[in-house]
Design a protein around this motif. Structure first.
Motif, short mmCIF file in Angstrom:
data_model
loop_
_atom_site.label_atom_id
_atom_site.label_comp_id
_atom_site.label_asym_id
_atom_site.label_seq_id
_atom_site.Cartn_x
_atom_site.Cartn_y
_atom_site.Cartn_z
N ARG A 154 0.84 -1.33 0.00
CA ARG A 154 0.15 -0.15 -0.09
C ARG A 154 0.83 1.21 0.00
N VAL A 155 2.06 1.19 0.59
CA VAL A 155 2.83 2.20 0.57
C VAL A 155 3.60 2.51 -0.51
N ILE A 156 3.87 1.35 -1.30
CA ILE A 156 4.35 1.38 -2.65
C ILE A 156 3.41 2.02 -3.69
N GLU A 157 2.01 1.69 -3.58
CA GLU A 157 0.99 1.94 -4.40
C GLU A 157 0.74 3.69 -4.11
N LEU A 158 0.81 3.92 -2.86
CA LEU A 158 0.30 5.17 -2.58
C LEU A 158 1.39 6.38 -3.16
N THR A 159 2.65 5.83 -3.37
CA THR A 159 3.82 6.69 -3.59
C THR A 159 3.99 6.66 -5.14
N GLY A 160 3.13 5.66 -5.74
CA GLY A 160 3.71 5.27 -7.16
C GLY A 160 5.05 4.75 -7.67
N LEU A 188 10.45 -2.81 2.89
CA LEU A 188 10.43 -1.25 2.88
C LEU A 188 11.76 -1.05 2.11
N CYS A 189 12.94 -1.62 2.57
CA CYS A 189 14.33 -1.06 2.41
C CYS A 189 14.63 -1.58 0.97
N GLU A 190 14.21 -3.05 0.68
CA GLU A 190 14.35 -3.43 -0.46
C GLU A 190 13.77 -2.99 -1.51
N ALA A 191 12.64 -2.33 -1.27
CA ALA A 191 11.90 -1.62 -2.38
C ALA A 191 12.34 -0.22 -2.59
N THR A 286 5.53 -1.45 11.00
CA THR A 286 6.27 -0.20 10.76
C THR A 286 5.69 0.12 9.40
N SER A 287 5.45 -0.40 8.41
CA SER A 287 4.77 -0.20 7.33
C SER A 287 3.38 0.40 7.31
N GLU A 288 2.77 -0.20 8.24
CA GLU A 288 1.29 0.38 8.39
C GLU A 288 1.41 1.61 9.38
N PHE A 289 2.30 1.90 10.23
CA PHE A 289 2.47 3.44 10.61
C PHE A 289 2.86 4.20 9.57
N LEU A 290 3.79 3.92 8.99
CA LEU A 290 4.45 4.88 7.80
C LEU A 290 3.18 5.14 6.78
#
Length: 323
Positions: A154-160, A188-191, A286-290
């Protein structure tokens, strides 16, 4: 019922002498009461008022996804009446009652919902309760993330952002720390590598130099703490208990994990604002908080979406992972 009467109704239900909780909605079992929500209600204003009256809120459902760690002790009674209909839900604990405020899917879109539910107050000596996936799925439907992986996507999709697919020597890093890092942080780091979200949130991943490299920043913080020992919430040292910073903002908010070497795999997020206020604890990946920081305008005091900064990512310059 206007907003004031709604607040008064909630107050009446959460009193120790409050009436038995039996909902009159068709298909709803006893153990909670759904209240009539005024058509013109402002949910963000209502949530702020509940927080003022009942303290720190719990984020139970966001974007239709329930917190995978929620249990009967941490707010599940607020989710149970709605099966897979919930879009969002915040909860507050008050004695033997839960207060919930959120939205459900309806025929004409989303509909606000406020309810009061029974709460089993645990003994102070009771051990932590493990999450029951069967229990959670029964309450929230089948679209539940079982780990941080869904939130990473979802972070990846949010930021494009196009994931970089970085290869990182996590075993060596875990060996130096004495504990493995959270699995979704590794994703997250690997992405992303290391860099800045929304021109404001610094994310140290794996990167050359101190600015965007988590391990380098941790070593520096540890050396300062060992010399000066000025922070009562000290930097984590291998084999001990303390904090490791994994994010910050340009106005000096801090995001950390609380790490205990005796409890590897348990990494609650600790965050505090730039004014030196108290630490806030979030039992979420962590990813949910971000994601909440970047996308949830009501995620106070740390959400930045209300500033209309846009959800972007800029990799740190001069490092080996710069695309």
């Amino acid at each position: 019922m206007d907003e004031q009467k709604l607040l008064e109704a909630v107050t009446s239900l959460v009193r120790p002498s409050g009436r038995e909780l039996v909902c009159d909605r068709s298909g709803h079992l006893a153990g909670h009461v759904c209240l009539v929500v005024p058509d013109a209600i402002d949910l963000s204003t209502l949530r702020r008022e509940f927080s003022r009256r009942y303290g720190q809120l719990r984020n139970l459902v966001a974007g239709g996804y329930a917190d995978p760690t929620v249990t009967g002790r941490t707010g599940l009674p607020l989710l149970a009446p709605f099966a897979g209909e919930l879009v969002e839900m915040r909860g507050w604990a008050s004695g033997s009652r839960w207060i919930g405020c959120g939205a459900v899917r309806g025929g004409d879109g989303e509909q606000p919902v406020v309810l009061v539910a029974e709460r089993a107050v645990p003994s102070p000596d009771a051990p932590p309760e493990a999450a029951s996936w069967a229990e959670i799925e029964a309450a929230g439907g089948n679209e539940l993330p079982r780990d941080g992986g869904t939130w990473v996507q979802r972070v990846i999709e949010l930021t494009g952002w196009k994931p970089l697919g970085i290869s990182v020597g996590w075993s060596a890093i875990g060996g130096e720390l004495g504990v493995p890092l959270p699995a979704d942080y590794k994703e997250l780091c690997e992405a992303f590598g290391g860099g800045t979200f929304s021109d404001s949130v610094s994310f140290p991943g794996r990167h050359e130099g101190i600015l965007f490299d988590l391990l380098t920043q941790w070593r520096a913080a540890l050396s300062v703490d060992q010399v000066f020992a000025v922070d009562p919430c000290a930097t984590y040292a291998p084999g001990g208990k303390g904090v490791v910073a994994w994010g910050s903002t340009e106005w000096a908010d801090e995001y950390c994990w609380l790490i205990d070497a005796e409890r590897p795999g348990d990494y609650p997020v600790l965050a505090r604002s730039h004014d030196g206020g108290p630490w806030h604890r979030y039992d979420m990946p962590t990813s949910e908080f971000l994601h909440r920081v970047l996308a949830d305008a009501d995620f106070e005091p740390f959400g930045i979406a209300r500033y209309d900064l846009g959800a972007t990512f800029e990799p740190g310059s001069g490092g080996p992972f710069e695309p």
